[in-house]
Write an enzyme that holds these catalytic residues in place. Structure first.
Site, PDB file in Angstrom:
ATOM      1  N   ARG A 277       0.814  -1.218   0.000  1.00 54.77           N
ATOM      2  CA  ARG A 277       0.000   0.000   0.000  1.00 54.77           C
ATOM      3  C   ARG A 277       0.852   1.275   0.000  1.00 54.77           C
ATOM      4  O   ARG A 277       0.610   2.191  -0.778  1.00 54.77           O
ATOM      5  CB  ARG A 277      -0.894  -0.008   1.247  1.00 54.77           C
ATOM      6  CG  ARG A 277      -2.058   0.949   1.210  1.00 54.77           C
ATOM      7  CD  ARG A 277      -2.811   0.931   2.556  1.00 54.77           C
ATOM      8  NE  ARG A 277      -3.098  -0.403   3.025  1.00 54.77           N
ATOM      9  CZ  ARG A 277      -4.196  -1.098   2.748  1.00 54.77           C
ATOM     10  NH1 ARG A 277      -5.135  -0.549   2.023  1.00 54.77           N
ATOM     11  NH2 ARG A 277      -4.369  -2.323   3.217  1.00 54.77           N
ATOM     12  N   ARG A 312     -12.762  -2.075  -2.774  1.00 57.33           N
ATOM     13  CA  ARG A 312     -12.567  -1.715  -1.367  1.00 57.33           C
ATOM     14  C   ARG A 312     -13.779  -1.013  -0.735  1.00 57.33           C
ATOM     15  O   ARG A 312     -14.160  -1.368   0.382  1.00 57.33           O
ATOM     16  CB  ARG A 312     -11.291  -0.887  -1.185  1.00 57.33           C
ATOM     17  CG  ARG A 312     -10.025  -1.657  -1.613  1.00 57.33           C
ATOM     18  CD  ARG A 312      -8.741  -0.922  -1.293  1.00 57.33           C
ATOM     19  NE  ARG A 312      -8.474  -0.910   0.121  1.00 57.33           N
ATOM     20  CZ  ARG A 312      -8.700   0.107   0.934  1.00 57.33           C
ATOM     21  NH1 ARG A 312      -9.160   1.249   0.463  1.00 57.33           N
ATOM     22  NH2 ARG A 312      -8.454   0.005   2.208  1.00 57.33           N
ATOM     23  N   CYS A 343     -25.475  -5.283 -10.091  1.00 56.16           N
ATOM     24  CA  CYS A 343     -26.787  -5.517  -9.507  1.00 56.16           C
ATOM     25  C   CYS A 343     -26.624  -5.935  -8.051  1.00 56.16           C
ATOM     26  O   CYS A 343     -26.971  -7.053  -7.654  1.00 56.16           O
ATOM     27  CB  CYS A 343     -27.530  -6.574 -10.314  1.00 56.16           C
ATOM     28  SG  CYS A 343     -27.689  -6.087 -12.034  1.00 56.16           S
TER      29      CYS A 343
HETATM   30  C1  LIG Z   1      -0.649  -8.021   1.960  1.00 54.87           C
HETATM   31  C2  LIG Z   1       0.711  -8.308   2.469  1.00 54.87           C
HETATM   32  C3  LIG Z   1       1.708  -7.313   2.482  1.00 54.87           C
HETATM   33  C4  LIG Z   1       1.439  -5.897   2.063  1.00 54.87           C
HETATM   34  O1  LIG Z   1       0.560  -5.252   2.891  1.00 54.87           O
HETATM   35  P1  LIG Z   1       0.290  -3.678   2.737  1.00 54.87           P
HETATM   36  O2  LIG Z   1      -0.780  -3.418   3.734  1.00 54.87           O
HETATM   37  O3  LIG Z   1      -0.124  -3.441   1.350  1.00 54.87           O
HETATM   38  O4  LIG Z   1       1.572  -3.003   3.069  1.00 54.87           O
HETATM   39  C5  LIG Z   1       2.960  -7.671   2.918  1.00 54.87           C
HETATM   40  N1  LIG Z   1       3.251  -8.927   3.329  1.00 54.87           N
HETATM   41  C6  LIG Z   1       2.326  -9.904   3.334  1.00 54.87           C
HETATM   42  C7  LIG Z   1       2.721 -11.265   3.767  1.00 54.87           C
HETATM   43  C8  LIG Z   1       1.029  -9.623   2.920  1.00 54.87           C
HETATM   44  O5  LIG Z   1       0.114 -10.602   2.929  1.00 54.87           O
END
Ligand SMILES: *Cc1c(COP(=O)(O)O)cnc(C)c1O
Length: 429
Positions: A277, A312, A343
């Site tokens: 993210r 989301r 829908c």
């Molecule tokens: C989803 C995930 C991330 C990334 O998470 P963010 O919230 O996008 O930073 C990192 N490591 C693992 C193992 C994940 O499942």
């Protein structure tokens, strides 16, 4: 902080003339600026590496940009491994942090030389069998402390309730077993809170993991090579949220490192991160056009994107800021639900949102969709995935994934007699 789109209405109009809405648009300049800041924030740690969480934005063009900053890739599935391999990542740049892992995916991860991060103690014999009795020399284990993680504010805020990782006892036991089986270098991984909009998350987590690492090394004799802080660093989705400062975060982790690891003679431990993210979220937007307005018991604006393009809001009730392009400075004096065409009544990008008056043909810029956006797309109602476009540093635009067509949608029927009866020409494809 006021949320400002990285494109203007005029730019979007000219892009849309070539690539019809809806589309995802990514901002190369923003991605680069941020990747550089991450690298600098952790430059104090010799072995530091960010392993971009591929699931957030699995696009090879974007992964190629991150590669220039020496990022690796965090994968949890076969296709994510294939993609990382395709962009030329070597084993040292692939972390395999999966859970409930199918045997063939472990086999592929091992073949690529990726670092395998085990989610459970029972995966030790499982992996051993797949690899014919010989484990890799470097192995990592995912830790779940149970209970409640203090600074949590999101989806994975309650480790005691989450499916991931080894318990504390299992971790000590697991390290002993792995060491007996010839593993030489160890890693510890934990992901305890999601989308943390606070500079305290990584330093707090690091403090806990560093103390654990010292104990593990003492009690099991295992050599700890790296500590993986995983993902969870958040972004400010709402205008009133304070953005994280990665330099402050990096400095906070450094302080814990000096305080806990260095005195224990563990100053050579590498710090890894697996941010998704934070690396991409703010630098991607879903651009969509208003195609309908509807006045019943509430005021609705219908757009040409739907929850199948960005899940989301429907799934988590997540807030995504919306800017009506060209009306950045107009008063937000109209209250709308902004909807897609599914829908399903949860197909709303915004509910009771105060926005400027929207007219048909207006372009809406849905902010902060660069991570866990396109990637979570689906095909419900026969809706198709949009294109992904990259706005380069010089302002030009490159298509980095074409839009799906009905041919793609029906492709998995290609061995059935129905496929040949679908009249693709009716829809120009
Ligand atoms: C989803 C995930 C991330 C990334 O998470 P963010 O919230 O996008 O930073 C990192 N490591 C693992 C193992 C994940 O499942």
């Amino acid at each position: 902080m006021k949320k400002i789109p990285f494109v203007t209405k005029e730019q979007v109009e000219s892009i849309a003339a070539q690539y019809p809405t809806p589309f995802y648009l990514y901002d190369e300049a923003g991605i680069r600026r941020n990747a550089e800041a991450v690298r600098e924030a952790f430059a104090w740690n010799k072995g530091f590496r960010e392993f971009f969480a591929v699931k957030a934005t699995p696009n090879p063009y974007l992964m190629d940009i991150l590669k220039e900053y020496d990022c690796g890739f965090d994968c949890s599935s076969e296709t994510e491994l294939l993609l990382s391999d395709a962009v030329g990542a070597d084993g040292a740049h692939i972390m395999f942090s999966s859970n409930d892992t199918p045997a063939q995916e472990y086999a592929l991860a091992a073949e690529l030389g990726a670092t395998i991060n085990l989610d459970d103690i029972t995966h030790i014999p499982f992996l051993e069998e797949i690899l014919g009795g010989k484990l890799p020399e470097t192995m990592s284990c995912r830790f779940n402390p149970g209970g409640i993680f203090q600074m949590s504010n999101g989806i994975m805020d309650n480790p005691g309730d989450s499916k991931y990782g080894f318990t504390r006892e299992q971790l000590f036991e697991g390290f002993r077993i792995l060491k007996e089986k010839g593993v030489k270098r160890f890693g510890i991984h934990a992901f305890l809170a999601s989308n943390t909009v606070t500079n305290e998350y990584y330093p707090t987590l690091a403090g806990q993991l560093f103390a654990l690492a010292v104990e593990l090394q003492k009690e099991t004799g295992a050599q700890i090579a790296f500590i993986n802080l995983s993902g969870g660093v958040g972004i400010p989705y709402t205008p009133d949220a304070e953005p994280n400062d990665i330099r402050v975060i990096g400095e906070g982790v450094r302080r814990k490192f000096e305080e806990i690891l260095v005195p224990a003679g563990m100053g050579d431990v590498a710090i890894y991160t697996e941010m998704g993210r934070f690396m991409m979220g703010p630098y991607g937007a879903l651009v969509t056009k208003a195609i309908h307005e509807k006045h019943i018991y509430k005021e609705y604006i219908g757009v040409d994107a739907c929850a199948a393009n960005l899940m989301r809001p429907a799934m988590y009730g997540a807030y995504h800021h919306i800017t009506v392009l060209g009306k950045e400075n107009a008063p937000c004096d109209h209250k709308y639900d902004v909807t897609g065409s599914l829908c399903e009544n949860n197909d709303k990008f915004a509910v009771d949102r105060m926005l400027p008056e929207i007219e048909k043909g207006d372009y809406l810029f849905i902010h902060d969709a660069g991570a866990h956006g396109f990637a979570m797309g689906y095909n419900y109602n026969g809706r198709l995935h949009s294109a992904e476009l990259l706005m380069k540093e010089d302002g030009s635009v490159q298509q980095i994934r074409r839009a799906e067509t009905p041919r793609d949608y029906f492709a998995t029927f290609d061995e059935t007699p129905y496929y040949d009866r679908i009249d693709f020409e009716k829809v120009n494809c």
